[in-house]
Scaffold this motif. Sequence first.
Motif, PDB file in Angstrom:
ATOM      1  N   ALA A  20       0.827  -1.210   0.000  1.00  0.00           N
ATOM      2  CA  ALA A  20       0.000   0.000   0.000  1.00  0.00           C
ATOM      3  C   ALA A  20       0.860   1.258   0.000  1.00  0.00           C
ATOM      4  N   LEU A  21       1.934   1.245   0.771  1.00  0.00           N
ATOM      5  CA  LEU A  21       2.831   2.403   0.812  1.00  0.00           C
ATOM      6  C   LEU A  21       3.496   2.652  -0.539  1.00  0.00           C
ATOM      7  N   SER A  22       3.598   1.590  -1.337  1.00  0.00           N
ATOM      8  CA  SER A  22       4.196   1.704  -2.672  1.00  0.00           C
ATOM      9  C   SER A  22       3.143   1.891  -3.761  1.00  0.00           C
ATOM     10  N   SER A  23       1.896   2.164  -3.348  1.00  0.00           N
ATOM     11  CA  SER A  23       0.771   2.362  -4.282  1.00  0.00           C
ATOM     12  C   SER A  23       0.486   1.125  -5.120  1.00  0.00           C
ATOM     13  N   LEU A  24       0.735  -0.047  -4.547  1.00  0.00           N
ATOM     14  CA  LEU A  24       0.513  -1.302  -5.256  1.00  0.00           C
ATOM     15  C   LEU A  24      -0.678  -2.054  -4.667  1.00  0.00           C
ATOM     16  N   VAL A  25      -1.452  -2.674  -5.536  1.00  0.00           N
ATOM     17  CA  VAL A  25      -2.558  -3.530  -5.114  1.00  0.00           C
ATOM     18  C   VAL A  25      -2.347  -4.892  -5.769  1.00  0.00           C
ATOM     19  N   HIS A  26      -2.220  -5.924  -4.958  1.00  0.00           N
ATOM     20  CA  HIS A  26      -1.953  -7.266  -5.480  1.00  0.00           C
ATOM     21  C   HIS A  26      -3.156  -7.811  -6.244  1.00  0.00           C
ATOM     22  N   ARG A  27      -4.336  -7.672  -5.669  1.00  0.00           N
ATOM     23  CA  ARG A  27      -5.632  -8.043  -6.251  1.00  0.00           C
ATOM     24  C   ARG A  27      -5.950  -9.538  -6.204  1.00  0.00           C
ATOM     25  N   ASP A  28      -5.038 -10.351  -5.700  1.00  0.00           N
ATOM     26  CA  ASP A  28      -5.355 -11.782  -5.601  1.00  0.00           C
ATOM     27  C   ASP A  28      -4.774 -12.356  -4.310  1.00  0.00           C
ATOM     28  N   MET A  59      -1.157  -7.590 -10.584  1.00  0.00           N
ATOM     29  CA  MET A  59      -0.895  -6.465  -9.691  1.00  0.00           C
ATOM     30  C   MET A  59      -1.086  -5.160 -10.452  1.00  0.00           C
ATOM     31  N   ILE A  60      -1.520  -4.134  -9.735  1.00  0.00           N
ATOM     32  CA  ILE A  60      -1.742  -2.829 -10.358  1.00  0.00           C
ATOM     33  C   ILE A  60      -1.053  -1.758  -9.523  1.00  0.00           C
ATOM     34  N   ILE A 113       3.118  -0.247 -13.846  1.00  0.00           N
ATOM     35  CA  ILE A 113       2.374  -1.507 -13.773  1.00  0.00           C
ATOM     36  C   ILE A 113       0.918  -1.190 -14.099  1.00  0.00           C
ATOM     37  N   LYS A 114       0.543  -1.448 -15.334  1.00  0.00           N
ATOM     38  CA  LYS A 114      -0.719  -0.954 -15.872  1.00  0.00           C
ATOM     39  C   LYS A 114      -1.816  -2.023 -15.861  1.00  0.00           C
TER      40      LYS A 114
END
Length: 259
Positions: free
Chosen positions: A144-152, A173-174, A182-183
């Motif tokens: 979250a701190l890296s603005s990443l969402v794993h999504r799974d 990942m987004i 990471i699009k």
Amino acid sequence: MLLLKYYIGNIVRAIKNRIFYLRKGKFIRDFFNEYGYKKTKPFIIHKWHHNLFLFTAIDKMNAPVFIKLTNLPRILKNENRAYKKLLKNDFLKNHVIEYKEYIKKGNHKALVLKKSGGTVLSEDWMVENIDQLHTLIKIVDELALSSLVHRDIKADNFIFEAGNIKIFDFSFMIEKSEKGKIKEINLKSHSNMLKLIDLGVNYKPEPLKWDDYYSLFILFKKLKKNKQNSLSKEQKNILIALIEECKEKVNTNTYTIIK
């Protein structure tokens, strides 16, 4: 009936994947041989899905490796970019499986990782090692701190290896940052939309919304429910605390493609 459909679906998928491998096996072996990977074998063939194919092999140093192969334009490109970003994080670099290389040739891409000898997290493992489960929240904190969402986020995508819980499978990942590399996959594709609806199913707030804390919240709640008769009072209290922490951090609009 649902269980029967699940098993039939696995059988049908395995048959289709086996036919694909029989047709493309020589190309796949030649592809990997060119980059020094030998003894290529399909890995859990019934789990191949969405044009993402899994293999094990031996590298030039005779070390076992795990390989993902696809001809899709973005999935492994994203995963490769995810690894590069995660490995720059002082905490997360110790909580991912060792990265080897990324290969591009024509329309095909391959991501090569160390073949882990660790243990995929199961409910029994989580109960026995309940004092380590806060690491899952810490991993999501760092994402979250890296603005990443794993999504799974689910137990199947964590492994315990060399004393650390490690997260893997970053294909979808987004990165929420506008400048992030990471699009999202192509949303104009009907098949891609079906993939996203299926992505993280049962661990997300809505079909096209994702929040990793919500996923952990569900994971811990299921663990508490399924193991309630075998948990000690102390273990229940630990799980309750984990559930509450995730609940407080949930934002069901963390990432959505709903406009």
